[in-house]
Motif scaffolding. Structure first.
Motif, short mmCIF file in Angstrom:
data_model
loop_
_atom_site.label_atom_id
_atom_site.label_comp_id
_atom_site.label_asym_id
_atom_site.label_seq_id
_atom_site.Cartn_x
_atom_site.Cartn_y
_atom_site.Cartn_z
N VAL A 71 0.84 -1.20 0.00
CA VAL A 71 0.00 0.00 0.00
C VAL A 71 0.88 1.25 0.00
CG1 VAL A 71 -1.73 1.33 1.28
CG2 VAL A 71 -1.92 -1.17 1.14
N GLU A 72 1.85 1.29 0.88
CA GLU A 72 2.71 2.47 1.00
C GLU A 72 3.51 2.72 -0.27
OE1 GLU A 72 2.56 4.84 3.36
OE2 GLU A 72 0.86 3.61 3.97
N LYS A 73 3.87 1.66 -0.96
CA LYS A 73 4.71 1.78 -2.16
C LYS A 73 3.90 2.12 -3.43
CE LYS A 73 8.63 -0.49 -4.31
NZ LYS A 73 9.55 -1.61 -4.30
N PHE A 74 2.61 1.72 -3.46
CA PHE A 74 1.85 1.83 -4.71
C PHE A 74 0.53 2.61 -4.61
CE2 PHE A 74 4.47 -2.02 -5.11
CZ PHE A 74 5.21 -1.66 -6.22
N LYS A 75 0.27 3.25 -3.48
CA LYS A 75 -0.98 4.01 -3.35
C LYS A 75 -0.91 5.28 -4.20
CE LYS A 75 0.50 6.45 0.82
NZ LYS A 75 0.28 6.61 2.27
N LYS A 76 -2.07 5.94 -4.33
CA LYS A 76 -2.15 7.19 -5.10
C LYS A 76 -1.10 8.18 -4.61
CE LYS A 76 -5.46 10.18 -4.24
NZ LYS A 76 -6.78 10.81 -4.16
N GLY A 77 -0.44 8.83 -5.54
CA GLY A 77 0.55 9.84 -5.20
C GLY A 77 1.98 9.32 -5.09
N THR A 78 2.14 8.00 -5.13
CA THR A 78 3.50 7.45 -5.07
C THR A 78 4.12 7.43 -6.46
OG1 THR A 78 2.70 5.16 -5.32
CG2 THR A 78 3.00 5.99 -3.06
N ILE A 79 5.44 7.41 -6.47
CA ILE A 79 6.18 7.39 -7.74
C ILE A 79 7.12 6.18 -7.68
CG2 ILE A 79 7.84 8.63 -9.18
CD1 ILE A 79 6.69 11.23 -7.97
N PRO A 80 7.13 5.38 -8.74
CA PRO A 80 7.99 4.20 -8.72
C PRO A 80 9.47 4.57 -8.71
CG PRO A 80 7.04 4.49 -10.89
CD PRO A 80 6.40 5.51 -10.00
N ASP A 81 10.25 3.73 -8.06
CA ASP A 81 11.70 3.98 -8.00
C ASP A 81 12.46 3.16 -9.05
OD1 ASP A 81 11.56 1.40 -7.01
OD2 ASP A 81 12.21 1.92 -4.98
N GLY A 82 11.72 2.50 -9.93
CA GLY A 82 12.36 1.73 -11.00
C GLY A 82 12.80 0.35 -10.57
N THR A 83 12.41 -0.06 -9.37
CA THR A 83 12.77 -1.40 -8.90
C THR A 83 11.52 -2.23 -8.67
OG1 THR A 83 12.69 -0.85 -6.55
CG2 THR A 83 14.80 -0.48 -7.69
N GLY A 84 11.71 -3.51 -8.59
CA GLY A 84 10.65 -4.46 -8.27
C GLY A 84 11.30 -5.80 -8.07
N THR A 85 11.19 -6.33 -6.87
CA THR A 85 11.83 -7.62 -6.61
C THR A 85 10.98 -8.75 -7.18
OG1 THR A 85 10.71 -7.98 -4.49
CG2 THR A 85 12.78 -6.71 -4.44
N GLU A 86 11.61 -9.89 -7.39
CA GLU A 86 10.88 -11.08 -7.86
C GLU A 86 9.78 -11.42 -6.87
OE1 GLU A 86 11.15 -12.41 -10.80
OE2 GLU A 86 12.90 -11.23 -11.36
N GLU A 87 10.08 -11.25 -5.57
CA GLU A 87 9.11 -11.56 -4.52
C GLU A 87 7.88 -10.64 -4.62
OE1 GLU A 87 8.72 -11.40 0.33
OE2 GLU A 87 10.73 -11.35 -0.55
N GLU A 88 8.12 -9.34 -4.82
CA GLU A 88 7.01 -8.39 -4.96
C GLU A 88 6.17 -8.70 -6.19
OE1 GLU A 88 8.37 -4.04 -3.28
OE2 GLU A 88 9.29 -4.72 -5.15
N ILE A 89 6.84 -8.95 -7.29
CA ILE A 89 6.12 -9.22 -8.54
C ILE A 89 5.29 -10.49 -8.41
CG2 ILE A 89 6.45 -9.83 -10.99
CD1 ILE A 89 8.86 -7.82 -10.95
N SER A 90 5.86 -11.51 -7.79
CA SER A 90 5.13 -12.75 -7.56
C SER A 90 3.95 -12.54 -6.62
CB SER A 90 6.10 -13.79 -6.99
OG SER A 90 5.41 -14.98 -6.71
N GLN A 91 4.15 -11.75 -5.59
CA GLN A 91 3.09 -11.45 -4.62
C GLN A 91 1.93 -10.73 -5.31
OE1 GLN A 91 4.28 -8.66 -1.56
NE2 GLN A 91 2.76 -9.44 -0.13
#
Length: 160
Positions: A71-91
């Motif tokens: 939620v904290e990483k992808f809620k409205k108003g957030t900006i991606p940092d260009g990373t994404g772990t395999e674990e996050e993507i799988s989740q």
């Protein structure tokens, strides 16, 4: 089919498309933020999962069913940092379909018996969980459009 059943079905079909994109798109493409864009394909996909939980569960006074870190990483108003772990993507891949199924089951079981009115950034006021479920279809459609635009731009860049 009722309007709400249709909203659940449209959401599920959209999520199946997003799941396929997430699974079949190379990670470097998912994470790329093209010039002129503020986010990437990965952020848009994770954002729709987060937003659905907030609109439907949080404003109904129910606990969200996903990790608060997402939620904290992808809620409205957030900006991606260009990373994404395999674990996050799988989740997120696992959550794409399950969160729609949970929402439908929880709605059918009468879990959402109250709602805190919320006006979205699109200036639409949601007064009930039904409003939120229907608005979520629109929200996810906007992000699917953004994803398709990003995919087109990133694919052209990769071919150069």
């Amino acid at each position: 089919m009722s309007t709400l059943e249709n909203a659940f079905d449209v959401t599920l079909q959209n999520r199946k498309k997003l799941y396929k994109l997430l699974k079949e798109t190379p990670k470097e493409v998912l994470l790329q933020i093209p010039q002129g864009f503020r986010n990437n394909i990965w952020w848009n996909i994770a954002h729709v999962v987060v937003t659905q939980q907030l609109l439907v569960y949080k404003f109904s006074g129910q606990p969200i069913r996903i990790n608060e870190v997402l939620v904290e990483k992808f809620k409205k108003g957030t900006i991606p940092d260009g990373t994404g772990t395999e674990e996050e993507i799988s989740q997120v891949a696992d959550l794409l379909l399950s969160t729609v199924q949970w929402m439908q089951e929880d709605y059918g079981n009468g879990l959402f018996d109250s709602y805190t009115e919320y006006t979205t950034s699109a200036n639409v006021t949601l007064s009930s969980v039904e409003d939120a479920i229907i608005f979520n279809v629109y929200h996810e459609g906007l992000h699917l459009g953004a994803i398709l635009s990003l995919l087109k731009v990133v694919s052209q860049v990769r071919q150069l």
